[in-house]
Design a protein around this motif. Structure first.
Motif, PDB file in Angstrom:
ATOM      1  N   ARG A   1     -67.818-111.787  31.412  1.00 33.73           N
ATOM      2  CA  ARG A   1     -68.671-111.934  32.583  1.00 33.73           C
ATOM      3  C   ARG A   1     -68.260-113.173  33.375  1.00 33.73           C
ATOM      4  O   ARG A   1     -67.574-114.063  32.865  1.00 33.73           O
ATOM      5  CB  ARG A   1     -70.143-112.020  32.180  1.00 33.73           C
TER       6      ARG A   1
ATOM      7  N   TYR B   1     -68.775-100.248  29.676  1.00 38.82           N
ATOM      8  CA  TYR B   1     -70.138-100.146  30.202  1.00 38.82           C
ATOM      9  C   TYR B   1     -70.341-101.232  31.259  1.00 38.82           C
ATOM     10  O   TYR B   1     -70.098-102.416  31.011  1.00 38.82           O
ATOM     11  CB  TYR B   1     -71.152-100.317  29.070  1.00 38.82           C
ATOM     12  N   MET B   2     -70.796-100.803  32.470  1.00 38.04           N
ATOM     13  CA  MET B   2     -70.957-101.726  33.599  1.00 38.04           C
ATOM     14  C   MET B   2     -72.413-102.111  33.859  1.00 38.04           C
ATOM     15  O   MET B   2     -72.680-103.126  34.506  1.00 38.04           O
ATOM     16  CB  MET B   2     -70.385-101.092  34.883  1.00 38.04           C
TER      17      MET B   2
ATOM     18  N   LYS C   1     -74.070-103.899  37.426  1.00 41.53           N
ATOM     19  CA  LYS C   1     -73.168-104.747  38.198  1.00 41.53           C
ATOM     20  C   LYS C   1     -72.996-104.212  39.618  1.00 41.53           C
ATOM     21  O   LYS C   1     -72.950-102.999  39.839  1.00 41.53           O
ATOM     22  CB  LYS C   1     -71.801-104.851  37.499  1.00 41.53           C
TER      23      LYS C   1
ATOM     24  N   TRP D   1     -67.054-104.839  40.572  1.00 44.68           N
ATOM     25  CA  TRP D   1     -66.129-105.013  39.455  1.00 44.68           C
ATOM     26  C   TRP D   1     -64.833-104.287  39.762  1.00 44.68           C
ATOM     27  O   TRP D   1     -64.774-103.433  40.647  1.00 44.68           O
ATOM     28  CB  TRP D   1     -66.723-104.510  38.132  1.00 44.68           C
TER      29      TRP D   1
ATOM     30  N   LEU E   1     -61.460-102.512  37.549  1.00 45.23           N
ATOM     31  CA  LEU E   1     -61.057-102.070  36.215  1.00 45.23           C
ATOM     32  C   LEU E   1     -59.807-101.212  36.313  1.00 45.23           C
ATOM     33  O   LEU E   1     -59.680-100.398  37.234  1.00 45.23           O
ATOM     34  CB  LEU E   1     -62.194-101.270  35.562  1.00 45.23           C
TER      35      LEU E   1
ATOM     36  N   LYS F   1     -72.330 -96.259  35.583  1.00 40.97           N
ATOM     37  CA  LYS F   1     -72.667 -97.235  34.547  1.00 40.97           C
ATOM     38  C   LYS F   1     -71.629 -97.280  33.432  1.00 40.97           C
ATOM     39  O   LYS F   1     -71.409 -98.321  32.821  1.00 40.97           O
ATOM     40  CB  LYS F   1     -74.043 -96.913  33.956  1.00 40.97           C
ATOM     41  N   ARG F   2     -71.008 -96.154  33.128  1.00 44.49           N
ATOM     42  CA  ARG F   2     -70.054 -96.085  32.013  1.00 44.49           C
ATOM     43  C   ARG F   2     -68.778 -95.414  32.507  1.00 44.49           C
ATOM     44  O   ARG F   2     -68.813 -94.282  32.990  1.00 44.49           O
ATOM     45  CB  ARG F   2     -70.671 -95.298  30.853  1.00 44.49           C
TER      46      ARG F   2
ATOM     47  N   PHE G   1     -59.424-106.242  33.320  1.00 43.47           N
ATOM     48  CA  PHE G   1     -60.851-106.358  33.589  1.00 43.47           C
ATOM     49  C   PHE G   1     -61.094-107.495  34.582  1.00 43.47           C
ATOM     50  O   PHE G   1     -60.590-108.600  34.398  1.00 43.47           O
ATOM     51  CB  PHE G   1     -61.635-106.657  32.305  1.00 43.47           C
TER      52      PHE G   1
ATOM     53  N   PRO H   1     -64.643-108.889  36.342  1.00 39.03           N
ATOM     54  CA  PRO H   1     -66.080-108.721  36.575  1.00 39.03           C
ATOM     55  C   PRO H   1     -66.537-109.170  37.957  1.00 39.03           C
ATOM     56  O   PRO H   1     -67.675-108.907  38.332  1.00 39.03           O
ATOM     57  CB  PRO H   1     -66.709-109.589  35.479  1.00 39.03           C
TER      58      PRO H   1
ATOM     59  N   ASN I   1     -74.613-110.526  39.976  1.00 34.93           N
ATOM     60  CA  ASN I   1     -73.530-109.757  39.351  1.00 34.93           C
ATOM     61  C   ASN I   1     -73.091-110.423  38.049  1.00 34.93           C
ATOM     62  O   ASN I   1     -71.909-110.413  37.703  1.00 34.93           O
ATOM     63  CB  ASN I   1     -72.345-109.654  40.332  1.00 34.93           C
TER      64      ASN I   1
ATOM     65  N   MET J   1     -69.021-106.934  31.664  1.00 36.38           N
ATOM     66  CA  MET J   1     -68.316-105.680  31.420  1.00 36.38           C
ATOM     67  C   MET J   1     -68.158-105.580  29.899  1.00 36.38           C
ATOM     68  O   MET J   1     -67.636-106.498  29.269  1.00 36.38           O
ATOM     69  CB  MET J   1     -66.942-105.684  32.106  1.00 36.38           C
TER      70      MET J   1
END
Length: 561
Positions: free
Chosen positions: A402, A442-443, A446, A449, A451, A498-499, A538, A540, A548, A552
């Motif tokens: 994070r 899993y977000m 947030k 982000w 990814l 979310k995922r 990643f 975040p 925010n 992650m």
């Protein structure tokens, strides 16, 4: 008749800062003139308030007012310069294309206009134009090449030409409109707005062409996919039918073998039983005779005769050893029955699973099957703290990241060459090459982000160029929409997720991102060429789009149903 080459020179009305014709001109106490927006911006960014030309310093910042005299001269200059700068290019193209402008005064048969008057807002044929050559008041009017719809180019409230453009409200303005209702707005000359918006339109046109090309490529990929799917469907149907037929034949063979074995076993048992029964019946008869003799001897009263006869009578007949006989044939039948039931139970389980898979394949969208297939390639991703930007906070197990104050390294030299110092990013510890792999993140709630996966040599000290070939294949979520890292401002998916599932087919040159909860494809990079190890990436992000600080989180795969 006035012309653009008389009285006024365009160079006299150029702002020294923007080098364009004055927009809402203002004058400094030292006598120099500038656009209001240009001078205001200059002073806002300067350490002290001074004239950009002579550098005279003012103790107090002057209260700027539009110089109405210069503003009116600029309006006249703009009006005189309209044809030279082709502001009415659409009308000129109309003339050049052969579409004549007709006289507005002709009552019966309209003649073709030879001039248009900017003051009268009327187009005249040679007959009706004559007063403009004769009358002293009309001689001062500005005559131009014939134009249509002149009234549309004049402010209906102030009867002045629309020569300015308000960027804030996206409307055309005259000088009076700009001074009255748009005083603090971003105002530019119409010509500059025209050129800027043409540039923007050109950029959007290029973007549209790119989007068209991307969709054509997707269509071609889809066609190839359907062609391959059709071939594979035919192969699966043929092989499936052949394998299931072979299985049925094997089951029928097993059924026939079972029947033969049981029948043979039963025949053998029956033959054995018949022989045993026959022997037992013979022995029973002999034993009955012996028993009768024993009873007769038992009734003898003569002791001498009894003792002489007992010696022979005590010899029992020869009989079979009953312990040698097996009487559990039914138990063997029960055993084979249980064995067959157990085997059939396993077979029914396998058939049920196969039928369930077939039903799911038939009922569910193709993305569900595809995601289920991808999830087979799950890998254990752990974050590498040596690559983490100093403002990131990682969990002890390396499964969460994070945005925060991090380890506070900004006051010390950064010696680790693996560390990101521009992007708020971190990589996974393990790289992958020449294989398929999949992981889920899993977000939560947030608001922003990024990814994806990055090649080993991705830029870490400076910003990563957002264009193909940068070595980063990622999706970027911003509030409620997605764009790819390499295509800024191009929305590829709308909605909050979310995922997220990330699937990489290294040899196949494909990277896909899925909404795991709905089994929906977010985006796929296709026809990629990989030459290095790929590491999970990643980012975040910070709080630019609201709170925010949620992490992650790398989570175990959640199989789709």
């Amino acid at each position: 008749m006035a012309s653009s080459s008389s009285m006024l020179s365009r160079e006299q009305f150029l702002c020294p800062i923007c080098l364009d014709v004055f927009t809402r001109p203002v004058s400094t106490p030292c006598g120099h003139n500038f656009c209001m927006a240009c001078l205001t911006s200059y002073w806002d960014n300067a350490p002290e308030c001074q004239c950009p030309i002579c550098k005279e310093t003012f103790r107090r910042r002057p209260d700027l007012k539009v110089n109405t005299f210069i503003s009116e001269l600029v309006s006249q200059l703009t009006a005189l310069d309209l044809t030279d700068r082709h502001i009415w290019s659409a009308d000129l193209e109309q003339v050049n294309s052969g579409l004549a402008v007709m006289c507005d005064v002709c009552a019966d048969t309209q003649k073709e206009a030879v001039k248009s008057c900017l003051e009268c807002l009327t187009s005249y044929c040679d007959v009706h134009l004559e007063p403009h050559h004769r009358a002293s008041g009309l001689k001062r009017h500005t005559l131009l090449e014939p134009m249509s719809s002149l009234e549309d180019k004049v402010c209906k409230e102030h009867d002045k030409f629309l020569v300015l453009f308000c960027r804030d409200d996206s409307v055309l303005l005259c000088e009076a409109c700009a001074t009255s209702r748009h005083l603090r707005h971003d105002i530019v000359p119409m010509q500059r707005a025209y050129e800027e918006m043409k540039d923007v339109l050109g950029y959007d046109e290029d973007k549209v062409e790119l989007m068209i090309e991307e969709r054509r490529q997707k269509v071609e990929i889809m066609k190839q996919s359907m062609k391959q799917s059709k071939a594979e469907a035919k192969e699966v149907m043929e092989n499936g039918a052949q394998d299931l037929t072979a299985l049925v034949v094997e089951i029928q063979k097993s059924q026939a073998a079972l029947v033969r074995a049981i029948e043979q076993k039963q025949r053998t048992a029956e033959e054995h039983a018949d022989g045993f029964i026959s022997d037992m019946e013979g022995e029973v008869k002999e034993l009955q005779v012996t028993g009768a003799k024993m009873r007769e001897l038992k009734q003898t009263k003569d002791q001498f005769r009894f003792l002489q006869s007992y010696k022979n009578a005590s010899l029992l007949p020869q009989t079979a050893d009953l312990s040698a006989y097996n009487f559990n044939t039914h138990l063997e039948m029960q055993h084979i029955h249980r064995s067959v039931e157990k085997s059939l139970s396993h077979l029914r389980v396998l058939l049920h699973k196969m039928n369930t898979d077939i039903k799911q394949f038939s009922d569910n969208p193709s993305n569900t099957s595809m995601l289920r297939y991808m999830q087979q390639f799950e890998v254990n991703v752990v974050l590498d703290p040596e690559t983490a930007h100093p403002l990131l906070i990682l969990s002890d197990d390396g499964k969460q990241v994070r945005y925060g104050m991090g380890s506070g390294l900004w006051g010390k030299p950064i010696l680790n060459p693996k560390m990101f110092t521009e992007h708020l990013a971190v990589l996974g510890r393990r790289g992958f090459m020449s294989r398929k792999f999949y992981f889920e993140v899993y977000m939560g709630q947030k608001t922003e982000w990024c990814l994806g996966v990055a090649q080993a040599s991705v830029q870490r000290r400076r910003g990563i160029c957002r264009s193909p070939g940068c070595g980063l294949w990622a999706i970027w979520f911003l509030e409620d929409k997605f764009e790819t890292f390499i295509s800024p401002d191009v929305t590829v998916y709308v909605g909050k997720v979310k995922r997220v599932g990330v699937f990489v087919d290294y040899d196949g040159g494909q990277i896909s991102f899925y909404d795991v909860q709905t089994a929906t494809l977010i985006w796929s990079f296709t026809e990629c060429v990989f030459t290095e190890e790929l590491y999970p990436y990643f980012n975040p992000c910070d709080n630019e789009y609201g709170a925010n600080l949620d992490p992650m989180i790398i989570v175990p795969v959640s199989p789709v149903q």
